[in-house]
Scaffold this active site. Structure first.
Site, short mmCIF file in Angstrom:
data_model
loop_
_atom_site.label_atom_id
_atom_site.label_comp_id
_atom_site.label_asym_id
_atom_site.label_seq_id
_atom_site.Cartn_x
_atom_site.Cartn_y
_atom_site.Cartn_z
N GLY A 55 -1.60 0.30 -10.54
CA GLY A 55 -1.10 0.41 -11.99
C GLY A 55 -2.01 -0.22 -12.92
O GLY A 55 -1.81 -0.41 -14.17
N LYS B 229 13.59 -13.40 17.80
CA LYS B 229 14.94 -13.07 18.10
C LYS B 229 15.96 -13.26 16.62
O LYS B 229 16.87 -12.47 16.30
CB LYS B 229 15.64 -13.90 19.00
N ASP C 104 -12.99 2.02 0.62
CA ASP C 104 -12.22 3.25 0.90
C ASP C 104 -10.85 3.42 0.75
O ASP C 104 -10.24 2.35 0.50
CB ASP C 104 -12.52 3.26 2.68
N ASP C 105 -10.31 4.41 0.88
CA ASP C 105 -9.21 4.67 0.68
C ASP C 105 -8.50 4.20 2.11
O ASP C 105 -9.11 4.35 3.22
CB ASP C 105 -8.63 6.22 0.69
#
Lengths: 397, 397
Positions: free
Chosen positions: B325, B90, B166-167
């Site tokens: 990156g 909540k 894997d991607d």
């Protein structure tokens, strides 16, 4: 012919169109213009494309607005983890971006279960067809012995509620185990002589929840409550699609604020709690009302109801349950905003009544009856002492 | 004696201490001061308490700061859905509030699996003990026939990577089904004559993922990739605790930004991707590096590594994998920031090498060898033409 999921994001960039193009390629085949032609031919069916770019503001060299990307439906398996990973996996971490909407082609919608009962089915179950339903929440559950919970339950039923739900934080129930609660509450419902749905909190290891649900149903559960987001959408989907899970599923929005509350990040509440909950199979969708202290933006709250109820050509509708801060004095406003196909849900607004829980529920029932008959709440209070007391305590909006 | 989970929130209020008290009561027993004494005695073991309140700023009549609430461990079952629902269900929807940290007593930690292999175990598996490991990502997976994936895989192995993944958006794999990929890649690994971990994307209905993981392992999987947040933490927990799932689990951060990216809402990345991932059983934790375009705040990125690796008295450590990156010119910086027990992970920084994928991996291996031996990257490049070319293309930091 290829079909697309159209996904809208609120974001910003120096050049919004270039960003949209980068997303369309980056989130699907990875790269495009530098691919050899033969590879492009192989990958073309998987390539995302830019649907539209709407710039709403430009300042400090940044364009802000909505970009819509079209993802081929063939890129995903028909489940929400695949969907969210594909359209917002990496992208969620890439600067200011909020996932605001997803439009599905009917062929993909049809591969999701949607609500098993829907509004019409739930109305059948509680045999109430012409007014908003009334639901109440246990004042608290955690740590209370079964006897006290039975007393709370009986008072709510006595006052005329149509549904009662467990507290969503009711995980440790050793003092009132699920099977014992079900037996005790069902005795109370039987004595009352009218159908009442009791949403029992479904808890335990996620890979066992389908079995746990069946266990609960065998022991008399007629509705189940699930903290969908902490568990992940997919288990709701698996519960909804299982033909042996023959009771309505109530989705609690626990943790939803972590997704929707920021303006510039996360996932819009209308998508998260409206579209995706219904798609995955929620018959009843709890979410913050636009009225209380835990309030949702009014436009978003209405959009959730719209997504829950409007025809999408494939699924049954789901009952919107705008919750938190609801007292009898808000029923006219709630009816005006949400109409008949809504569930009036209250905790403190029931239990906090000057005469206690049963009269708290009676005050709500009187308020609902009044507004449905076109009366004001004040008019309704003339023939209902509980409603009169409630209006005295809480006022009316 | 009662034990507590201490949960820290960044929030604001007119009176932060009052807000903390309201949360401590409201998120546990519901109400307190108006309860009869007998009820207080029953509920006392479940009552939350205020641990501390630290005001960091006061302006416009609002106090901002960190409040720490102590929740009795007995309020929850030992699973992350119960934990998150209880401490942020909540509350996530109640105005400006961010869940920033959770401290667990060892007794509760011990009820979560933690990593099955951990850093030491993974080093054993790949037989590399004295340097950062190197991982590479398929340039793309979706839509490619198995033959092309094999070519990509072989080039990565040839260049000397220790792990390939894997991607994470690889859900639709009809052109290269899991069992066929495993067979093909394992042949390549066998030919290479050294151990390499291949993290296969674990996909499918959540309640079947434990069985699916076992299916993959039977067919030769030696590591599994999971989109933990779209699926929910609990399935990672269930995979990690299952003794028959005898391979490391790699956690992808897909969708994490939806939780952590906002300053004032959601869940801090160090808690989400550091503590909770390790608790639930991730052996390897991918997350945004502090360097790339998809960048994480440096302090947070270091805190994730700290939570993954530091002793918590109960669990094995997890390998931090700061990603996105990364090119060879960043390896010195990465080594300086993260030390030896880190995984250098790259996609474009491998495949984008002027000489292609294999030399891309060789450049990274040369960079890693150089920094571990105390050399600069420029020194390393003297004996590695691939590294020299990489530094020419990407520069170094």
């Amino acid at each position: 012919m290829s079909e697309y999921i159209t996904v809208s994001y609120l974001t910003e960039a120096k050049d919004l169109y270039k960003k949209a193009e980068a997303i369309a390629v980056g989130m699907t085949v990875g790269s495009w213009t530098d691919l050899p032609l033969a590879r492009q031919e192989v990958l073309a069916p998987y390539l995302g494309t830019v649907g539209s770019v709407t710039i709403t503001e430009e300042k400090d060299g940044l364009q802000q607005g909505i970009i819509a990307i079209q993802y081929p439906t063939g890129n995903i398996t028909p489940d929400i983890p695949a969907l969210l990973t594909t359209v917002f996996g990496k992208l969620s971490m890439d600067g200011k971006i909020k996932l605001v909407d997803i439009d599905f082609p009917p062929s993909l919608l049809a591969r999701f279960p949607g609500p098993k009962f829907g509004i019409a089915g739930i109305r059948e179950l509680v045999d109430v067809h012409d007014r908003p339903l009334l639901m109440s929440i246990f004042k608290s559950c955690l740590g209370l012995p079964l006897g006290e919970l039975e007393t709370q339950f009986a008072a709510q039923i006595e006052g005329g509620v149509d549904l009662v739900k467990d507290d969503e934080i009711f995980f440790v129930d050793d003092k009132a185990p699920l099977a014992e609660r079900l037996a005790a509450y069902n005795r109370i419902i039987e004595t009352a002589g009218r159908p009442v749905l009791y949403a029992a909190n479904l808890t335990g290891p996620v890979h066992q929840l389908v079995d746990k649900a069946k266990y609960a149903i065998e022991r008399g559960a007629n509705c189940l409550l699930l903290n969908v987001l902490p568990y992940g959408f997919d288990i709701l989907h698996r519960l909804a699609e299982d033909p042996d899970i023959s009771v309505p599923l109530m989705a609690h929005p626990a943790m939803a604020g972590a997704f929707y509350a920021a303006d510039e990040y996360g996932i819009a509440s209308s998508l998260l709690l409206g579209k995706l909950m219904r798609l995955a199979g929620a018959d009843l969708i709890l979410y913050p009302s636009p009225y209380g202290s835990v309030a949702l933006d009014r436009t978003e709250a209405l959009a959730i109801a719209e997504h829950a109820r409007s025809s999408n050509g494939v699924h049954k509708s789901a009952f919107p349950v705008p919750s938190a801060g609801i007292h009898p004095g808000l029923v006219a406003k709630l009816y005006e905003d949400f109409g008949t196909d809504v569930i009036v849900n209250a905790g403190g607004g029931v239990h906090g009544h000057p005469n206690g829980t049963a009269d708290g529920a009676r005050a709500f029932r009187a308020a609902i009856d009044a507004v449905v008959q076109g009366q004001t709440l004040a008019e309704g209070a003339k023939s209902s002492q509980p409603l009169a007391l409630a209006l005295e305590k809480w006022g009316s909006a």
